[in-house]
Design a protein around this motif. Structure first.
Motif, PDB file in Angstrom:
ATOM      1  N   ALA A 246      35.137  36.233   3.007  1.00 46.73           N
ATOM      2  CA  ALA A 246      36.377  36.208   2.231  1.00 46.73           C
ATOM      3  C   ALA A 246      37.451  36.871   3.093  1.00 46.73           C
ATOM      4  N   PHE A 247      38.706  36.556   2.822  1.00 49.44           N
ATOM      5  CA  PHE A 247      39.777  37.134   3.628  1.00 49.44           C
ATOM      6  C   PHE A 247      40.950  37.505   2.727  1.00 49.44           C
ATOM      7  N   TYR A 248      41.462  38.722   2.920  1.00 50.30           N
ATOM      8  CA  TYR A 248      42.601  39.218   2.159  1.00 50.30           C
ATOM      9  C   TYR A 248      43.654  39.710   3.144  1.00 50.30           C
ATOM     10  N   ALA A 249      44.843  39.129   3.063  1.00 51.52           N
ATOM     11  CA  ALA A 249      45.887  39.368   4.058  1.00 51.52           C
ATOM     12  C   ALA A 249      46.760  40.576   3.735  1.00 51.52           C
ATOM     13  N   PHE A 250      46.372  41.390   2.747  1.00 51.70           N
ATOM     14  CA  PHE A 250      47.196  42.528   2.347  1.00 51.70           C
ATOM     15  C   PHE A 250      47.438  43.464   3.538  1.00 51.70           C
ATOM     16  N   GLY A 251      46.359  43.887   4.174  1.00 57.83           N
ATOM     17  CA  GLY A 251      46.424  44.730   5.353  1.00 57.83           C
ATOM     18  C   GLY A 251      45.194  44.444   6.194  1.00 57.83           C
ATOM     19  N   TRP A 252      45.385  43.919   7.386  1.00 58.86           N
ATOM     20  CA  TRP A 252      44.254  43.474   8.201  1.00 58.86           C
ATOM     21  C   TRP A 252      44.625  43.580   9.674  1.00 58.86           C
ATOM     22  N   ALA A 253      43.656  43.341  10.539  1.00 54.90           N
ATOM     23  CA  ALA A 253      43.901  43.449  11.973  1.00 54.90           C
ATOM     24  C   ALA A 253      42.972  42.503  12.719  1.00 54.90           C
ATOM     25  N   THR A 254      43.395  42.107  13.915  1.00 61.97           N
ATOM     26  CA  THR A 254      42.557  41.257  14.758  1.00 61.97           C
ATOM     27  C   THR A 254      42.936  41.470  16.216  1.00 61.97           C
ATOM     28  N   TRP A 255      42.245  40.766  17.084  1.00 62.43           N
ATOM     29  CA  TRP A 255      42.442  40.859  18.521  1.00 62.43           C
ATOM     30  C   TRP A 255      43.104  39.574  19.009  1.00 62.43           C
ATOM     31  N   ALA A 256      43.903  39.695  20.044  1.00 61.94           N
ATOM     32  CA  ALA A 256      44.665  38.545  20.541  1.00 61.94           C
ATOM     33  C   ALA A 256      43.757  37.390  20.921  1.00 61.94           C
ATOM     34  N   HIS A 257      42.674  37.670  21.633  1.00 67.07           N
ATOM     35  CA  HIS A 257      41.816  36.569  22.100  1.00 67.07           C
ATOM     36  C   HIS A 257      41.082  35.896  20.942  1.00 67.07           C
ATOM     37  N   LYS A 258      40.822  36.640  19.872  1.00 66.82           N
ATOM     38  CA  LYS A 258      40.154  36.039  18.722  1.00 66.82           C
ATOM     39  C   LYS A 258      41.154  35.245  17.872  1.00 66.82           C
ATOM     40  N   TRP A 259      42.357  35.773  17.707  1.00 61.72           N
ATOM     41  CA  TRP A 259      43.377  35.043  16.953  1.00 61.72           C
ATOM     42  C   TRP A 259      43.678  33.704  17.620  1.00 61.72           C
ATOM     43  N   GLN A 260      43.799  33.700  18.925  1.00 59.72           N
ATOM     44  CA  GLN A 260      44.157  32.491  19.647  1.00 59.72           C
ATOM     45  C   GLN A 260      43.056  31.442  19.625  1.00 59.72           C
ATOM     46  N   SER A 261      41.830  31.858  19.299  1.00 64.30           N
ATOM     47  CA  SER A 261      40.724  30.899  19.220  1.00 64.30           C
ATOM     48  C   SER A 261      40.553  30.320  17.824  1.00 64.30           C
ATOM     49  N   LEU A 262      41.321  30.840  16.847  1.00 63.27           N
ATOM     50  CA  LEU A 262      41.211  30.370  15.469  1.00 63.27           C
ATOM     51  C   LEU A 262      42.248  29.300  15.176  1.00 63.27           C
ATOM     52  N   GLU A 263      41.844  28.310  14.406  1.00 66.11           N
ATOM     53  CA  GLU A 263      42.766  27.264  13.969  1.00 66.11           C
ATOM     54  C   GLU A 263      42.958  27.426  12.463  1.00 66.11           C
ATOM     55  N   ILE A 264      44.089  28.000  12.068  1.00 64.54           N
ATOM     56  CA  ILE A 264      44.299  28.339  10.663  1.00 64.54           C
ATOM     57  C   ILE A 264      44.818  27.109   9.917  1.00 64.54           C
ATOM     58  N   THR A 265      43.959  26.129   9.775  1.00 66.98           N
ATOM     59  CA  THR A 265      44.284  24.917   9.031  1.00 66.98           C
ATOM     60  C   THR A 265      43.064  24.478   8.247  1.00 66.98           C
ATOM     61  N   MET A 266      43.280  23.595   7.306  1.00 69.44           N
ATOM     62  CA  MET A 266      42.178  23.040   6.523  1.00 69.44           C
ATOM     63  C   MET A 266      42.336  21.534   6.454  1.00 69.44           C
ATOM     64  N   PRO A 267      41.221  20.794   6.375  1.00 66.90           N
ATOM     65  CA  PRO A 267      41.326  19.339   6.210  1.00 66.90           C
ATOM     66  C   PRO A 267      41.829  18.998   4.815  1.00 66.90           C
ATOM     67  N   SER A 268      42.326  17.808   4.645  1.00 65.17           N
ATOM     68  CA  SER A 268      42.826  17.391   3.334  1.00 65.17           C
ATOM     69  C   SER A 268      41.720  16.821   2.454  1.00 65.17           C
TER      70      SER A 268
END
Length: 321
Positions: A149-171
């Motif tokens: 699960a993911f909650y965007a209230f307060g969170w953190a990540t690393w540059a190399h991990k963020w850049q490897s994620l595709e924040i999209t969903m299929p229709s």
């Protein structure tokens, strides 16, 4: 920090953040989204005027967007921008009050899990009321747990991990090859119940996209057992206009002083079902108080749905509009 048109909320959020002993060592970047309508212009301007007065941080830089991006686009833009400047970064929304140890926990977790390829991000939020029964009351002996699960209230990540994620969903075909619907609801603590809404181009539920991406890639998020933050934005003033009052996101902000991290991701597996049921009960109770608002939105969409008509282009072609 992401900000839009709530000067009172963002002031409280920044004042709470500034109480952290690490605030003076932290560079604060504020993403101020542009007004969506003329009605929002005074509040956006009030927020930006306040940002010029902020003290207590190593530095303050305001990224004042000239066009309205909405939450999802702004998250992508700032994620890419921060990833070019830093190895890791912490994100917080404008309606979040943090505990004074929030920055310490987030920084320590970023260091500890930096090289763990399975960990996509760290979160500062915890469902205190749910975890009290589903975890602590059942003998859970650890300070953190792992979830998809993911909650965007307060969170953190690393540059190399963020850049490897595709924040999209299929229709469509959302969960093809990913398991049964019930399994996915359990793994996401019912977060993916909103998959159809989140996949629409106009949706701003990018947190569901992040959740979907973690499950698709077999990644997890780290979450504390006791919350480091409290969401004060569900008072009817936010994007979704829900008013949860005292029934939701009223966390106690009583985290442990010394956190023992662990890389044993499967320690949480036996607790996900009870957490899921607890979260569902909490959401049902919260939404029940907003029943008329929800019904009003649905009826408004029903009555305002445009009829299909034939439109002729200048070339004489016909198309459905």
């Amino acid at each position: 920090m992401f900000s839009y048109n709530r000067p009172t909320h963002v002031r409280l959020a920044i004042e709470a953040l500034a109480k952290s002993p690490l605030a003076k060592e932290s560079a604060l970047y504020i993403c101020s989204d542009a007004p969506r309508t003329k009605k929002d212009e005074p509040e956006v301007s009030a927020c930006r005027a306040y940002f010029e007065q902020i003290e207590g941080f190593k530095s303050v830089q305001v990224v004042a967007l000239t066009e309205n991006h909405n939450v999802k686009k702004a998250a992508k833009v700032m994620g890419e921008w921060m990833s070019k400047k830093y190895e890791a970064w912490i994100s917080i929304e404008d309606d979040i009050l943090v505990h004074e140890d929030f920055l310490r926990f987030m920084n320590d977790a970023l260091v500890y899990y930096r090289d763990n390829e399975k960990v996509a991000c760290v979160m500062g939020f915890a469902y205190d009321s749910v975890f009290e029964k589903a975890l602590i009351g059942r003998g859970y002996a650890h300070d953190v747990l792992f979830t998809q699960a993911f909650y965007a209230f307060g969170w953190a990540t690393w540059a190399h991990k963020w850049q490897s994620l595709e924040i999209t969903m299929p229709s469509h075909d959302y969960f093809k090859g990913m398991g049964s619907y019930l399994q996915l609801l359990r793994r996401s603590w019912a977060h993916l119940a909103s998959h159809r809404v989140a996949s629409k181009p106009t949706s701003e539920l990018w947190d569901v996209h992040f959740c979907y991406e973690m499950i698709r890639k077999g990644l997890v998020a780290v979450m504390p057992v006791r919350s480091y933050l409290q969401n004060i934005g569900f008072d009817g003033s936010g994007l979704h206009k829900y008013h949860f009052g005292e029934t939701f996101f009223q966390e106690r902000l009583q985290p442990r002083e010394d956190i023992a991290f662990t890389n044993h991701i499967h320690i949480s597996d036996n607790y996900h079902s009870s957490i899921t049921f607890g979260v569902i009960r909490l959401w049902i109770r919260a939404f029940w108080g907003n029943l008329w608002l929800i019904l009003g939105r649905k009826s408004s969409r029903w009555w305002s749905k445009p009829e299909k008509v034939l439109v002729f282009s200048e070339k004489g072609d016909r198309s459905n509009a």
